[in-house]
Design an enzyme around this catalytic site. Structure first.
Site, PDB file in Angstrom:
ATOM      1  NE  ARG A  58      -2.645   0.789   3.473  1.00 50.87           N
ATOM      2  CZ  ARG A  58      -1.931   1.452   4.390  1.00 50.87           C
ATOM      3  NH1 ARG A  58      -1.474   2.658   4.134  1.00 50.87           N
ATOM      4  NH2 ARG A  58      -1.673   0.900   5.549  1.00 50.87           N
ATOM      5  CE1 TYR A  99     -13.164   8.339 -18.684  1.00 50.14           C
ATOM      6  CE2 TYR A  99     -12.990   8.835 -16.350  1.00 50.14           C
ATOM      7  CZ  TYR A  99     -13.232   7.940 -17.371  1.00 50.14           C
ATOM      8  OH  TYR A  99     -13.541   6.644 -17.062  1.00 50.14           O
ATOM      9  CG  ASP A 116      -6.450  12.636 -18.133  1.00 52.13           C
ATOM     10  OD1 ASP A 116      -5.754  11.969 -18.912  1.00 52.13           O
ATOM     11  OD2 ASP A 116      -7.467  12.190 -17.574  1.00 52.13           O
ATOM     12  CE  LYS A 165      -9.393   4.180 -20.126  1.00 53.57           C
ATOM     13  NZ  LYS A 165      -9.734   5.538 -19.789  1.00 53.57           N
TER      14      LYS A 165
HETATM   15  C1  LIG Z   1     -10.344   6.219 -18.698  1.00 52.89           C
HETATM   16  C2  LIG Z   1      -9.952   7.596 -18.384  1.00 52.89           C
HETATM   17  C3  LIG Z   1      -9.801   8.021 -17.065  1.00 52.89           C
HETATM   18  C4  LIG Z   1     -10.106   7.129 -15.879  1.00 52.89           C
HETATM   19  O1  LIG Z   1      -9.232   6.055 -15.835  1.00 52.89           O
HETATM   20  P1  LIG Z   1      -9.549   4.663 -15.091  1.00 52.89           P
HETATM   21  O2  LIG Z   1      -8.283   3.906 -15.281  1.00 52.89           O
HETATM   22  O3  LIG Z   1     -10.741   4.054 -15.739  1.00 52.89           O
HETATM   23  O4  LIG Z   1      -9.820   4.993 -13.666  1.00 52.89           O
HETATM   24  C5  LIG Z   1      -9.389   9.319 -16.842  1.00 52.89           C
HETATM   25  N1  LIG Z   1      -9.137  10.163 -17.858  1.00 52.89           N
HETATM   26  C6  LIG Z   1      -9.290   9.793 -19.145  1.00 52.89           C
HETATM   27  C7  LIG Z   1      -9.013  10.783 -20.219  1.00 52.89           C
HETATM   28  C8  LIG Z   1      -9.697   8.503 -19.456  1.00 52.89           C
HETATM   29  O5  LIG Z   1      -9.851   8.145 -20.728  1.00 52.89           O
END
Ligand SMILES: *Cc1c(COP(=O)(O)O)cnc(C)c1O
Length: 385
Positions: free
Chosen positions: A51, A105, A177, A202
């Site tokens: 953790r 998002y 992001d 992703k």
């Molecule tokens: C999928 C996504 C998230 C969230 O990510 P998780 O791994 O599903 O928690 C945040 N920002 C963007 C741009 C995303 O495509």
């Protein structure tokens, strides 16, 4: 001795690997141990424990990610949302105000407008294109700005340089992001952003088989996020660390292929008479084209398009496609297709979607690494009805 600096492709494979290979293993083994022998640490956060994000699998990934995004430090987390929530909570307290881009998002939008509001943290959502609009909403309580390098689902690109400069001018922490662009195409820290965030679910992992997140930035800022995450508890399991580590090694190969496939598919769709409009930063008529050309090494693997004939026609085309899988999410080796109105943007009201320019007939494609010719032939047969 100073370590030689290599190009991104080389760093993806070699950065962060143990200096002395463990038992000679070429692939970093999984340390499936929750706790480790005490070795005199005086600080709670230095105890070796999953953790606390400091097992050998975590540290290797942290090094790799910081090299890729050109930061000094990095943190991997149990999901993209774990990275985003821990990062925001590390720097905001009741009474603070933040400015965020208006087309975030969905999960981030809800977190900022609902969960942070409950904690007494207020926000204004501002159009990413106009720094003037951000200046107008700036207040003495403003502590932080939040943007996305490429927005979902219309692939808009905010005024990245303008926003980073705006944050510097007012002494605000700037977060971005970078999930949709990814470090092969764009590295926001080089533009002057303080903290780069990822859903590693992703592109970074790239195989649609784990959820994970990351934050990259300076030692000081990432240190604060680590302490916050240590308390919130959203740590990445060592086995998922291993899969992410493995996935990252092929990021450049995958991303180049996805950039090329998406550019070809966008060009094909633009010239098809069943298609109303294509949104892809690689197309000259896209609002983000000039910005992407200036700052990005590639235009990315995401595109969306509006189809003539409304949502029924859109559903028909999706069901006729043989290669892309109808599923939300993105960034994997397989092409995925979705109608944002039914998935990623179903939480928005029709009025909100109208305002954001998201039509019912909009289809979003996460272009995979299949042969471009096969993808185009498949879209051709699905659209020719
Ligand atoms: C999928 C996504 C998230 C969230 O990510 P998780 O791994 O599903 O928690 C945040 N920002 C963007 C741009 C995303 O495509």
């Amino acid at each position: 001795m100073q370590k030689k600096k290599y190009r991104l492709e080389t760093e993806l494979v070699h950065a962060g690997e143990p200096d002395k290979r463990i038992e000679g293993a070429v692939s970093l083994p999984i340390f499936q141990s929750s706790t480790f022998e005490y070795s005199g640490q005086s600080d709670y956060h230095d105890l070796k424990y999953i953790r606390l994000n400091n097992t050998p699998n975590h540290t290797a990934l942290h090094k790799k990610l910081s090299v890729l995004e050109k930061g000094d430090a990095a943190l991997v987390t149990a999901s993209g949302m774990a990275a985003i929530s821990a990062a925001l909570l590390a720097f905001l307290k009741p009474g603070d105000h933040l400015l965020a881009q208006d087309c975030l998002y969905g999960g981030t939008h809800e977190l900022i407008t609902k969960d942070l509001a409950v904690l007494g943290i207020s926000c204004d959502l501002v159009q990413g294109d106009s720094v003037k609009a951000w200046e107008e909403k700036y207040r003495p309580e403003t502590k932080l700005i939040y943007a996305e390098s490429i927005s979902n689902p219309l692939l808009q690109i905010p005024d990245l340089k303008g926003l980073a400069a705006f944050a510097k001018k007012h002494g605000l922490i700037s977060m971005i992001d970078n999930t949709f662009a990814g470090p092969v195409n764009y590295r926001p820290l080089e533009t002057g952003f303080d903290i780069c965030l990822h859903s590693c679910t992703k592109y970074l992992n790239g195989h649609s088989d784990i959820v994970a997140g990351a934050a990259i930035g300076s030692e000081k800022l990432i240190g604060k996020i680590i302490h916050k995450l240590n308390h919130l508890g959203g740590s990445l399991d060592p086995h998922a660390c291993f899969l992410l580590h493995r996935g990252i090694k092929t990021l450049a190969l995958r991303m180049r292929c996805q950039n090329a496939n998406a550019l070809q598919l966008a060009g094909f769709l633009e010239n098809h008479n069943a298609v109303e409009k294509v949104y892809y930063p690689g197309l000259k008529n896209h609002t983000g084209h000039e910005r992407a050309k200036e700052l990005f090494a590639g235009f990315g693997g995401m595109l969306s398009f509006e189809i003539k004939g409304g949502p029924e026609k859109a559903e028909k085309v999706i069901s006729r496609l043989q290669i892309p899988i109808s599923a939300p999410s993105l960034g994997g080796v397989e092409s995925l297709i979705t109608r944002p109105v039914t998935t990623s943007h179903s939480g928005m009201s029709p009025q909100e979607r109208e305002k954001a320019g998201i039509k019912d007939s909009l289809i979003r494609v996460s272009v995979g690494i299949e042969a471009a010719e096969d993808l185009i032939a498949d879209f051709q047969q699905a659209l020719d009805i």
